[in-house]
Design an enzyme around this catalytic site. Structure first.
Site, PDB file in Angstrom:
ATOM      1  N   ARG A   1     116.896  52.065  54.392  1.00 53.82           N
ATOM      2  CA  ARG A   1     116.086  53.235  54.818  1.00 53.82           C
ATOM      3  C   ARG A   1     116.924  54.248  55.601  1.00 53.82           C
ATOM      4  NH1 ARG A   1     113.899  50.642  51.688  1.00 53.82           N
ATOM      5  NH2 ARG A   1     111.941  49.508  51.929  1.00 53.82           N
TER       6      ARG A   1
ATOM      7  N   SER B   1     104.091  54.020  56.006  1.00 57.51           N
ATOM      8  CA  SER B   1     104.444  53.074  57.071  1.00 57.51           C
ATOM      9  C   SER B   1     105.005  53.844  58.263  1.00 57.51           C
ATOM     10  CB  SER B   1     105.516  52.100  56.583  1.00 57.51           C
ATOM     11  OG  SER B   1     105.010  51.346  55.526  1.00 57.51           O
TER      12      SER B   1
ATOM     13  N   GLU C   1     109.303  55.463  61.754  1.00 60.41           N
ATOM     14  CA  GLU C   1     109.976  55.866  60.518  1.00 60.41           C
ATOM     15  C   GLU C   1     109.882  57.384  60.266  1.00 60.41           C
ATOM     16  OE1 GLU C   1     109.894  53.088  57.192  1.00 60.41           O
ATOM     17  OE2 GLU C   1     109.267  54.752  55.946  1.00 60.41           O
TER      18      GLU C   1
HETATM   19  P1  NAP Z   1     105.366  44.085  52.101  1.00 57.45           P
HETATM   20  O1  NAP Z   1     105.558  44.048  50.625  1.00 57.45           O
HETATM   21  O2  NAP Z   1     104.178  43.422  52.707  1.00 57.45           O
HETATM   22  O3  NAP Z   1     106.677  43.574  52.822  1.00 57.45           O
HETATM   23  C1  NAP Z   1     106.740  43.496  54.234  1.00 57.45           C
HETATM   24  C2  NAP Z   1     108.179  43.187  54.638  1.00 57.45           C
HETATM   25  O4  NAP Z   1     108.614  41.987  54.028  1.00 57.45           O
HETATM   26  C3  NAP Z   1     109.187  44.251  54.228  1.00 57.45           C
HETATM   27  O5  NAP Z   1     110.172  44.293  55.242  1.00 57.45           O
HETATM   28  C4  NAP Z   1     109.803  43.708  52.967  1.00 57.45           C
HETATM   29  O6  NAP Z   1     111.151  44.109  52.819  1.00 57.45           O
HETATM   30  C5  NAP Z   1     109.779  42.224  53.250  1.00 57.45           C
HETATM   31  N1  NAP Z   1     109.683  41.460  52.007  1.00 57.45           N
HETATM   32  C6  NAP Z   1     108.551  41.084  51.349  1.00 57.45           C
HETATM   33  N2  NAP Z   1     108.874  40.359  50.259  1.00 57.45           N
HETATM   34  C7  NAP Z   1     110.217  40.278  50.215  1.00 57.45           C
HETATM   35  C8  NAP Z   1     111.143  39.677  49.330  1.00 57.45           C
HETATM   36  N3  NAP Z   1     110.733  38.968  48.247  1.00 57.45           N
HETATM   37  N4  NAP Z   1     112.460  39.807  49.585  1.00 57.45           N
HETATM   38  C9  NAP Z   1     112.892  40.504  50.654  1.00 57.45           C
HETATM   39  N5  NAP Z   1     112.062  41.109  51.527  1.00 57.45           N
HETATM   40  C10 NAP Z   1     110.747  40.995  51.325  1.00 57.45           C
HETATM   41  O7  NAP Z   1     105.391  45.603  52.608  1.00 57.45           O
HETATM   42  P2  NAP Z   1     104.396  46.836  52.458  1.00 57.45           P
HETATM   43  O8  NAP Z   1     104.328  47.458  53.805  1.00 57.45           O
HETATM   44  O9  NAP Z   1     103.152  46.497  51.717  1.00 57.45           O
HETATM   45  O10 NAP Z   1     105.271  47.823  51.576  1.00 57.45           O
HETATM   46  C11 NAP Z   1     105.529  47.542  50.220  1.00 57.45           C
HETATM   47  C12 NAP Z   1     106.934  47.984  49.899  1.00 57.45           C
HETATM   48  O11 NAP Z   1     107.026  49.394  50.116  1.00 57.45           O
HETATM   49  C13 NAP Z   1     107.986  47.330  50.788  1.00 57.45           C
HETATM   50  O12 NAP Z   1     109.099  47.057  50.007  1.00 57.45           O
HETATM   51  C14 NAP Z   1     108.275  48.400  51.809  1.00 57.45           C
HETATM   52  O13 NAP Z   1     109.568  48.332  52.356  1.00 57.45           O
HETATM   53  C15 NAP Z   1     108.108  49.654  50.968  1.00 57.45           C
HETATM   54  N6  NAP Z   1     107.907  50.863  51.752  1.00 57.45           N
HETATM   55  C16 NAP Z   1     108.943  51.758  51.823  1.00 57.45           C
HETATM   56  C17 NAP Z   1     108.844  52.902  52.563  1.00 57.45           C
HETATM   57  C18 NAP Z   1     109.991  53.854  52.623  1.00 57.45           C
HETATM   58  O14 NAP Z   1     110.922  53.781  51.824  1.00 57.45           O
HETATM   59  N7  NAP Z   1     110.003  54.736  53.544  1.00 57.45           N
HETATM   60  C19 NAP Z   1     107.659  53.182  53.234  1.00 57.45           C
HETATM   61  C20 NAP Z   1     106.610  52.270  53.118  1.00 57.45           C
HETATM   62  C21 NAP Z   1     106.753  51.101  52.394  1.00 57.45           C
HETATM   63  P3  NAP Z   1     111.596  45.562  52.291  1.00 57.45           P
HETATM   64  O15 NAP Z   1     111.168  46.560  53.307  1.00 57.45           O
HETATM   65  O16 NAP Z   1     113.092  45.436  52.207  1.00 57.45           O
HETATM   66  O17 NAP Z   1     110.984  45.776  50.964  1.00 57.45           O
END
Ligand code: NAP
Length: 357
Positions: free
Chosen positions: A171, A248, A352
């Protein structure tokens, strides 16, 4: 009032709230739209001559604007167009910075090109994606970016930056860290492999495919990601009050292994969710903790209300504008959450969204 430059109009005191997904924020001292590379040069010169800072606005989806507004020049990046060129089994898509990101994901998937299918449903523009190295469900744009073309305000010239020159990490990039404010991204080239299998690694996605008995195609993956995001209020829609947010609000913290072990010991025998993360500069092991889990355990639940601000009823990490919220309301809730999580876990969360004042 407005001023007419060689090719552009600079409007004065333009409210910024309508340009953000939060729907919050005061006016920009000056506001203009860039539709060409020439407009970027002109806007940069305008700001420099006025002695004012310049802020490049994309989709306003990761942005919180102060109630007093911004004293500089806001430049809405509206460059349009997508071109493509074949290189072996890949297509290089040159995407103008103002193109809608989700529409581009659709475009690439329709051409059977993989590498960004998990990034469907993310609001904002293509030009915004390298800035915070947008990522989701195991993919991040750094993996497929071939080149970023930008106007370098320091050298007053256009530069073509290879991925190694963009300083990408989780990020993060040079554009939102040590070189923040220096570059105006005008185009991003993505190298996407045709016929590539979709990436289905995260629990939410794997479960969705199992429950719906779907075959693993790129199209099915991007559709599944959109459905999952929508179920969490993470797809912007005027009819969804949970989507009046900047997505987020907190980054998932990457902490030393010892920090995780201390937290895990306090919850034993219940498991504490954690994921692998790159080691720090000295080689010490680290893990990534889900910020949403930390919030919940510190007592900040979905649907929490604090006056005009609150937490989304479907996603713990999304702070929302419940209607007529001020930036000050959001900041108060942010501070309350950061303090609460720090007191409980001794882990300091980072916001963020970009803060514009
Ligand atoms: P989520 O899927 O519930 O995941 C929560 C956390 O667990 C995140 O830190 C995610 O890592 C980690 N995680 C879950 N499964 C994983 C795996 N198999 N391997 C490694 N790490 C894992 O999160 P959510 O809030 O619903 O969001 C869904 C996705 O959208 C996530 O990947 C999140 O990072 C992404 N997102 C990105 C942004 C952005 O780019 N600004 C904003 C909002 C959400 P990661 O963060 O590395 O994926």
């Amino acid at each position: 009032m407005y001023l007419k430059g060689a090719a552009m109009e600079f409007q004065e005191n333009v409210p910024l709230a309508p340009y953000t997904t939060f729907g919050i924020g005061g006016p920009a001292r000056w506001f203009a739209e860039a539709r060409s590379e020439g407009d970027l040069v002109e806007a940069a010169a305008f700001a420099r001559e006025a002695g004012l800072p310049l802020f490049a606005l994309g989709g306003g989806s990761n942005l919180l604007v102060s109630d007093q507004g911004y004293r500089g020049v806001v430049l809405r990046i509206a460059l349009a167009g997508i071109e493509e060129e074949r290189r072996g089994s890949s297509l290089i898509f040159s995407v103008a910075a103002g193109e809608d990101w989700d529409a581009f994901v659709d475009h690439a998937v329709a051409k059977d090109c993989g590498g960004i299918e998990c990034l469907a449903g993310i609001p904002g523009t293509a030009g915004g994606t390298p800035v915070q190295n947008v990522g989701a469900y195991g993919q991040e744009v750094a993996q497929t970016i071939h080149m970023v073309r930008a106007f370098d305000q320091m050298q007053s010239d256009f530069v073509d930056l290879a991925p190694e020159q963009c300083g990408f990490s989780y990020r993060r990039s040079r554009f939102n860290s040590f070189d923040a404010g220096r570059f105006l991204v005008c185009r991003v080239d993505f190298s996407l492999e045709q016929g590539r299998a979709p990436s289905i690694e995260y629990e939410d996605l794997i479960r969705y495919f199992k429950e719906h008995n779907l075959s693993c195609t790129l199209g099915a993956t991007s559709r599944a990601v959109r459905v999952i995001r929508k179920s969490k209020g993470m797809v912007i829609s005027p009819s969804d009050p949970d989507s009046r947010s900047a997505g987020s609000f907190f980054k998932n913290p990457i902490v030393a292994m010892g920090v995780y072990e201390r937290i895990a010991a306090g919850f034993s025998p219940a498991p504490v969710p954690h994921y692998p993360a790159p080691a720090d500069d000295t080689g010490r092991a680290r893990v990534k903790l889900p910020a949403a889990w930390l919030l919940e355990k510190a007592g900040f639940h979905r649907g929490l209300i604090r006056g005009r601000a609150g937490i989304s009823s479907r996603h713990t990490l999304a702070l929302i504008n419940r209607g007529d919220a001020l930036a000050a309301d959001i900041l108060r809730l942010r501070d309350e959450i950061i303090a609460g999580v720090e007191e409980q876990f001794n882990v300091r969360l980072e916001a963020e969204p970009v803060w514009l004042e």
